[in-house]
Design an enzyme around this catalytic site. Structure first.
Site, PDB file in Angstrom:
ATOM      1  N   LYS A 182       0.612  -1.168  -0.063  1.00  0.00           N
ATOM      2  CA  LYS A 182       0.184  -0.037   0.025  1.00  0.00           C
ATOM      3  C   LYS A 182       0.824   1.384  -0.146  1.00  0.00           C
ATOM      4  CE  LYS A 182      -3.638   0.206   2.819  1.00  0.00           C
ATOM      5  NZ  LYS A 182      -4.586   0.489   3.709  1.00  0.00           N
ATOM      6  N   LYS A 184       0.821   5.652  -0.358  1.00  0.00           N
ATOM      7  CA  LYS A 184      -0.169   6.851   0.029  1.00  0.00           C
ATOM      8  C   LYS A 184       0.016   7.530  -1.684  1.00  0.00           C
ATOM      9  CE  LYS A 184      -1.439   6.428   4.302  1.00  0.00           C
ATOM     10  NZ  LYS A 184      -2.792   6.228   4.532  1.00  0.00           N
ATOM     11  N   ASP A 211      -3.793   4.347  -1.517  1.00  0.00           N
ATOM     12  CA  ASP A 211      -4.604   4.898  -0.450  1.00  0.00           C
ATOM     13  C   ASP A 211      -4.589   6.329  -0.667  1.00  0.00           C
ATOM     14  OD1 ASP A 211      -6.241   5.514   1.690  1.00  0.00           O
ATOM     15  OD2 ASP A 211      -4.697   4.809   3.191  1.00  0.00           O
ATOM     16  N   ASN A 213      -7.018   8.606   0.883  1.00  0.00           N
ATOM     17  CA  ASN A 213      -7.652   9.274   1.988  1.00  0.00           C
ATOM     18  C   ASN A 213      -8.607  10.376   1.496  1.00  0.00           C
ATOM     19  OD1 ASN A 213      -4.618   8.544   3.428  1.00  0.00           O
ATOM     20  ND2 ASN A 213      -6.401   8.067   4.477  1.00  0.00           N
ATOM     21  N   GLU A 236      -7.871   3.072  -2.680  1.00  0.00           N
ATOM     22  CA  GLU A 236      -8.774   2.856  -1.485  1.00  0.00           C
ATOM     23  C   GLU A 236      -9.187   4.416  -1.216  1.00  0.00           C
ATOM     24  OE1 GLU A 236      -8.246   1.616   3.130  1.00  0.00           O
ATOM     25  OE2 GLU A 236      -6.585   1.694   1.727  1.00  0.00           O
ATOM     26  N   ASP A 261     -13.017   3.821   2.580  1.00  0.00           N
ATOM     27  CA  ASP A 261     -12.470   3.758   3.901  1.00  0.00           C
ATOM     28  C   ASP A 261     -13.276   4.941   4.876  1.00  0.00           C
ATOM     29  OD1 ASP A 261     -11.085   3.923   6.526  1.00  0.00           O
ATOM     30  OD2 ASP A 261      -9.250   4.187   5.646  1.00  0.00           O
ATOM     31  N   LYS A 285     -12.884  -1.703   8.982  1.00  0.00           N
ATOM     32  CA  LYS A 285     -12.098  -1.113  10.051  1.00  0.00           C
ATOM     33  C   LYS A 285     -12.566  -1.481  11.532  1.00  0.00           C
ATOM     34  CE  LYS A 285      -8.829   1.779   7.686  1.00  0.00           C
ATOM     35  NZ  LYS A 285      -7.907   2.931   7.861  1.00  0.00           N
TER      36      LYS A 285
END
Length: 375
Positions: A182, A184, A211, A213, A236, A261, A285
């Site tokens: 993974k 960012k 990811d 975010n 993600e 997420d 999660k």
């Protein structure tokens, strides 16, 4: 082995009020900083929840809330202040308690608690569930409706830094046996060059997750899809929470898989997002949803044919060991955020998690409980 339904676990005896529940704060520095679209993470001041039952049984929970509010708005300090205020009145009339009663008891005092402090509530639920399992001499895996695997497949989150540093970490992680990496991604993080460089350095069989975010905007759909053409397997949370249209548009391109997420607030919402074509896979999660809801959601996701992995929150071993147990569920089909402690902490709070060839051996059905125990 006889399977035991979680709802059938006997409650544990407690002293009414706040006497049975203790809060602890522990500070840890990350081995290396992690840079995300919403900021940089260097350390955690972790909030732990300990419940001491009337018979001496002890259960542990960990609050996943970070130090700053950039993730979902909930912070570790805010969670601690909330629990200090709410635990006494919530448990004032309770001589016994079960994990399933935690959220209703807290909601009876603060109806908005689950919405505003989900990770605080989940941490108390986790501690109570751990105590129930230990009191009953049962391992968490023993409650699954199907036999658990003896290992959990672990993914590695790559360290932040210049592209050559990230690529070096990717190569080393693959050499250590990790089959899912993974990284960012997001505006300003040079995602195109980073994905191209990583994919050029590792085998196509290694899954690569980006990811974001929630950092991308609606007009970035084509850009995120282009990352799939470069070898990114899963994006993600590419867009903001509840940007349904953008997530659906990305899924419709077929260029890569999509998982949510921050965009879902409960395990039920995660399943609904699947049905609504906002994602193709699910990140569960427990730090946000609780372990009771996650076990239920794992089975429901499997019926949709979705990939599932267990997501982490820069967890210490208290929560990471619990996540290893959950990740051993056969319906968890993708590598989970349960990599070796040494990738995150110089010294974990518990016995360290060690991934061998990308696999973490679970505590096993003979070791009762859910959580890791602080040393």
């Amino acid at each position: 082995m006889v399977r035991v339904d979680l709802s059938a676990l006997p409650p544990v005896g407690v002293v009414p009020g706040a006497a049975s529940i203790r809060l602890h704060r522990r500070s840890l520095d990350l081995v290396s900083p992690v840079v995300a679209s919403h900021g940089e993470h260097r350390a955690r001041r972790v909030l732990l929840v300990e419940i001491i039952c009337a018979d001496g049984t002890v259960g542990w929970g960990e609050c996943g809330a970070p130090d700053d509010p950039s993730y979902t708005g909930e912070t570790a300090d805010g969670a601690a202040a909330f629990l200090e205020r709410i635990i006494g009145p919530a448990f004032a009339a309770s001589n016994t308690v079960s994990a399933g009663q935690v959220a209703p008891l807290i909601a009876a005092v603060d109806t908005d608690a689950r919405a505003r402090h989900p990770m605080a509530v989940a941490a108390v639920e986790m501690a109570v569930l751990d105590a129930q399992l230990r009191a009953a001499d049962l391992a968490f895996e023993s409650t699954f409706p199907v036999a658990a695997r003896r290992v959990a497949v672990a993914g590695a989150t790559l360290r932040s830094g210049p592209i050559d540093v990230v690529v070096e970490d990717a190569v080393n992680a693959v050499a250590d046996g990790y089959s899912r990496l993974k990284v960012k991604i997001g505006p300003g993080l040079n995602a195109t060059d980073t994905i191209r460089a990583i994919r050029g350095a590792i085998d196509d069989s290694v899954m690569l997750v980006g990811d974001a975010n929630g950092a991308y905007r609606a007009d970035d759909v084509a850009h995120v899809a282009s990352l799939g053409e470069l070898g990114l397997d899963i994006a993600e949370q590419p867009f903001a929470a509840h940007d349904t249209a953008s997530h659906q548009a990305l899924v419709a391109t077929g260029a890569l898989r999509v998982a949510l997420d921050e965009g879902v607030r409960s395990a039920t919402e995660a399943i609904d997002a699947l049905a609504n074509h906002e994602c193709t896979d699910i990140t569960l999660k427990p730090a946000r949803f609780g372990y009771l809801a996650c076990v239920d959601a794992v089975g429901r996701a499997a019926k949709h044919g979705a990939g599932v992995w267990i997501g982490g929150m820069f967890d210490t071993g208290v929560a990471r060991w619990a996540n290893v147990r959950l990740a051993s569920h056969p319906s968890v089909t993708l590598a989970s955020d349960v990599g070796s402690s040494a990738r995150y902490w110089a010294n974990d709070l518990t016995s360290p998690i060690v991934a061998d060839a990308g696999l973490v051996t679970t505590p096993g059905p003979r070791l009762a409980g859910l959580s890791g125990v602080p040393l």
